[in-house]
Design a protein around this motif. Structure first.
Motif, PDB file in Angstrom:
ATOM      1  N   ILE A  46     -83.705  -0.440  30.717  1.00  0.00           N
ATOM      2  CA  ILE A  46     -83.743  -1.417  29.620  1.00  0.00           C
ATOM      3  C   ILE A  46     -84.882  -2.407  29.857  1.00  0.00           C
ATOM      4  O   ILE A  46     -85.025  -2.943  30.955  1.00  0.00           O
ATOM      5  CB  ILE A  46     -82.409  -2.174  29.500  1.00  0.00           C
ATOM      6  N   GLY A  47     -85.673  -2.637  28.831  1.00  0.00           N
ATOM      7  CA  GLY A  47     -86.689  -3.678  28.891  1.00  0.00           C
ATOM      8  C   GLY A  47     -86.124  -4.979  28.353  1.00  0.00           C
ATOM      9  O   GLY A  47     -85.606  -5.029  27.231  1.00  0.00           O
ATOM     10  N   PHE A  48     -86.191  -6.028  29.173  1.00  0.00           N
ATOM     11  CA  PHE A  48     -85.670  -7.333  28.769  1.00  0.00           C
ATOM     12  C   PHE A  48     -86.820  -8.279  28.433  1.00  0.00           C
ATOM     13  O   PHE A  48     -87.881  -8.251  29.065  1.00  0.00           O
ATOM     14  CB  PHE A  48     -84.835  -7.943  29.903  1.00  0.00           C
ATOM     15  N   ALA A  49     -86.597  -9.146  27.457  1.00  0.00           N
ATOM     16  CA  ALA A  49     -87.599 -10.152  27.079  1.00  0.00           C
ATOM     17  C   ALA A  49     -86.902 -11.225  26.256  1.00  0.00           C
ATOM     18  O   ALA A  49     -85.910 -10.942  25.566  1.00  0.00           O
ATOM     19  CB  ALA A  49     -88.739  -9.535  26.270  1.00  0.00           C
ATOM     20  N   PRO A  50     -87.408 -12.480  26.292  1.00  0.00           N
ATOM     21  CA  PRO A  50     -86.782 -13.546  25.500  1.00  0.00           C
ATOM     22  C   PRO A  50     -86.871 -13.293  24.003  1.00  0.00           C
ATOM     23  O   PRO A  50     -86.060 -13.826  23.235  1.00  0.00           O
ATOM     24  CB  PRO A  50     -87.545 -14.811  25.926  1.00  0.00           C
ATOM     25  N   TRP A  51     -87.846 -12.483  23.581  1.00  0.00           N
ATOM     26  CA  TRP A  51     -87.996 -12.151  22.170  1.00  0.00           C
ATOM     27  C   TRP A  51     -87.358 -10.788  21.846  1.00  0.00           C
ATOM     28  O   TRP A  51     -87.445 -10.317  20.725  1.00  0.00           O
ATOM     29  CB  TRP A  51     -89.476 -12.113  21.809  1.00  0.00           C
ATOM     30  N   GLY A  52     -86.708 -10.179  22.862  1.00  0.00           N
ATOM     31  CA  GLY A  52     -86.142  -8.852  22.668  1.00  0.00           C
ATOM     32  C   GLY A  52     -84.731  -8.755  23.216  1.00  0.00           C
ATOM     33  O   GLY A  52     -83.853  -9.536  22.864  1.00  0.00           O
ATOM     34  N   ARG A  53     -84.524  -7.815  24.107  1.00  0.00           N
ATOM     35  CA  ARG A  53     -83.187  -7.499  24.616  1.00  0.00           C
ATOM     36  C   ARG A  53     -82.735  -8.519  25.653  1.00  0.00           C
ATOM     37  O   ARG A  53     -83.495  -8.896  26.546  1.00  0.00           O
ATOM     38  CB  ARG A  53     -83.220  -6.095  25.244  1.00  0.00           C
ATOM     39  N   SER A  54     -81.484  -8.949  25.554  1.00  0.00           N
ATOM     40  CA  SER A  54     -80.857  -9.769  26.587  1.00  0.00           C
ATOM     41  C   SER A  54     -79.662  -9.005  27.130  1.00  0.00           C
ATOM     42  O   SER A  54     -79.335  -7.923  26.655  1.00  0.00           O
ATOM     43  CB  SER A  54     -80.434 -11.136  26.047  1.00  0.00           C
ATOM     44  N   GLY A  55     -79.018  -9.566  28.152  1.00  0.00           N
ATOM     45  CA  GLY A  55     -77.899  -8.872  28.782  1.00  0.00           C
ATOM     46  C   GLY A  55     -76.655  -9.722  28.854  1.00  0.00           C
ATOM     47  O   GLY A  55     -75.948  -9.718  29.863  1.00  0.00           O
ATOM     48  N   THR A  56     -76.367 -10.441  27.793  1.00  0.00           N
ATOM     49  CA  THR A  56     -75.204 -11.325  27.808  1.00  0.00           C
ATOM     50  C   THR A  56     -73.910 -10.530  27.652  1.00  0.00           C
ATOM     51  O   THR A  56     -73.890  -9.429  27.088  1.00  0.00           O
ATOM     52  CB  THR A  56     -75.298 -12.376  26.690  1.00  0.00           C
ATOM     53  N   SER A  57     -72.829 -11.100  28.177  1.00  0.00           N
ATOM     54  CA  SER A  57     -71.471 -10.560  28.037  1.00  0.00           C
ATOM     55  C   SER A  57     -71.293  -9.176  28.663  1.00  0.00           C
ATOM     56  O   SER A  57     -70.459  -8.392  28.196  1.00  0.00           O
ATOM     57  CB  SER A  57     -71.042 -10.533  26.563  1.00  0.00           C
ATOM     58  N   ASN A  58     -72.064  -8.895  29.709  1.00  0.00           N
ATOM     59  CA  ASN A  58     -71.759  -7.721  30.514  1.00  0.00           C
ATOM     60  C   ASN A  58     -70.558  -8.069  31.397  1.00  0.00           C
ATOM     61  O   ASN A  58     -70.129  -9.218  31.443  1.00  0.00           O
ATOM     62  CB  ASN A  58     -72.971  -7.334  31.369  1.00  0.00           C
ATOM     63  N   GLU A  59     -70.012  -7.093  32.108  1.00  0.00           N
ATOM     64  CA  GLU A  59     -68.895  -7.382  32.996  1.00  0.00           C
ATOM     65  C   GLU A  59     -68.861  -6.382  34.145  1.00  0.00           C
ATOM     66  O   GLU A  59     -69.476  -5.307  34.072  1.00  0.00           O
ATOM     67  CB  GLU A  59     -67.569  -7.376  32.248  1.00  0.00           C
ATOM     68  N   THR A  60     -68.173  -6.744  35.192  1.00  0.00           N
ATOM     69  CA  THR A  60     -68.120  -5.895  36.368  1.00  0.00           C
ATOM     70  C   THR A  60     -67.161  -4.718  36.153  1.00  0.00           C
ATOM     71  O   THR A  60     -66.100  -4.868  35.565  1.00  0.00           O
ATOM     72  CB  THR A  60     -67.668  -6.692  37.599  1.00  0.00           C
ATOM     73  N   SER A  61     -67.589  -3.554  36.650  1.00  0.00           N
ATOM     74  CA  SER A  61     -66.730  -2.372  36.637  1.00  0.00           C
ATOM     75  C   SER A  61     -66.284  -2.006  38.046  1.00  0.00           C
ATOM     76  O   SER A  61     -65.482  -1.088  38.228  1.00  0.00           O
ATOM     77  CB  SER A  61     -67.473  -1.187  36.016  1.00  0.00           C
TER      78      SER A  61
END
Length: 223
Positions: A173-188
């Motif tokens: 996954i490419g992350f950027a402030p103007w693109g994808r974020s990773g909020t609300s993930n959780e541990t498995s």
């Protein structure tokens, strides 16, 4: 440049934004040296704590707080090209800084603080809010958390990441402030590992996991 505050103990840095005596006490239990950023002196004094130093442009500290502190405690840095938070980080040498009163107040101040958190990425700093904590992700981060714990990631630069132990893996996954974020993930799984390609990723966890975040950010002590 000689630091204004130099200590082998962790430092609690109090800002002038929203916080509570409870949060200050939580921070001081873990980081007993108290430093205030400008009007954070008012916040500290109102909670019954005397800072060892007040650092900033000192345009917000009240006259009442000034009168309650010895002049040697006040450290004026008059330049206006940086925030009081940045002025403090530049002038504190400590193994860890816990920042309170920097989250949950004015949005522009909060964003400026997060900007500094990334620009001073080499410093182990954890911001403590009412219910969450935030810190800059090191190149390789290992956490032990309960299964199902929320792990939110927010990028302030263009980067990639890899993970294990997260419900939604970060790989590819490419992350950027103007693109994808990773909020609300959780541990498995209880053991989580996150690696990032460069500076700029913020990690947001529940405040319940403050001790684990501190353990993860500090180098292991020698036996």
């Amino acid at each position: 440049m000689t630091p204004i505050v130099q200590t082998n103990d962790a430092v609690t840095l109090v800002g002038g934004g929203h916080t509570s005596p409870e949060v200050i006490d939580i921070a001081l239990y873990l980081a007993p040296i108290l430093v205030a950023a400008d009007s954070g002196a008012d916040t500290a004094l109102a909670a019954g704590h005397l800072p060892v130093a007040v650092i900033g442009d000192l345009d917000s500290i009240s006259d009442k707080a000034r009168a309650a502190l010895p002049p040697s405690c006040l450290h004026l840095i008059s330049e206006q090209d940086s925030t009081d938070f940045d002025k403090c980080l530049r002038n504190i040498k400590a193994p860890l800084i816990l920042g309170v009163g920097f989250l949950g107040g004015r949005l522009d101040h909060e964003l400026a603080t997060l900007n500094v958190l990334v620009r001073r990425a080499g410093r182990p700093v954890i911001l403590i809010g009412a219910s969450e904590i935030c810190f800059h992700c090191p190149p390789d981060l290992a956490l032990t958390l309960p299964v199902g714990a929320t792990v939110s990631l927010f990028p302030l630069s263009d980067l990639t990441a890899h993970s294990s132990g997260l419900r939604w893996p970060l790989d590819g996954i490419g992350f950027a402030p103007w693109g994808r974020s990773g909020t609300s993930n959780e541990t498995s799984a209880p053991h989580v590992r996150i690696s990032v390609s460069g500076a700029g990723m913020l990690v947001i966890l529940s405040r319940d996991h403050l001790n684990e975040a501190i353990r993860a950010l500090l180098p292991p002590t020698a036996d």
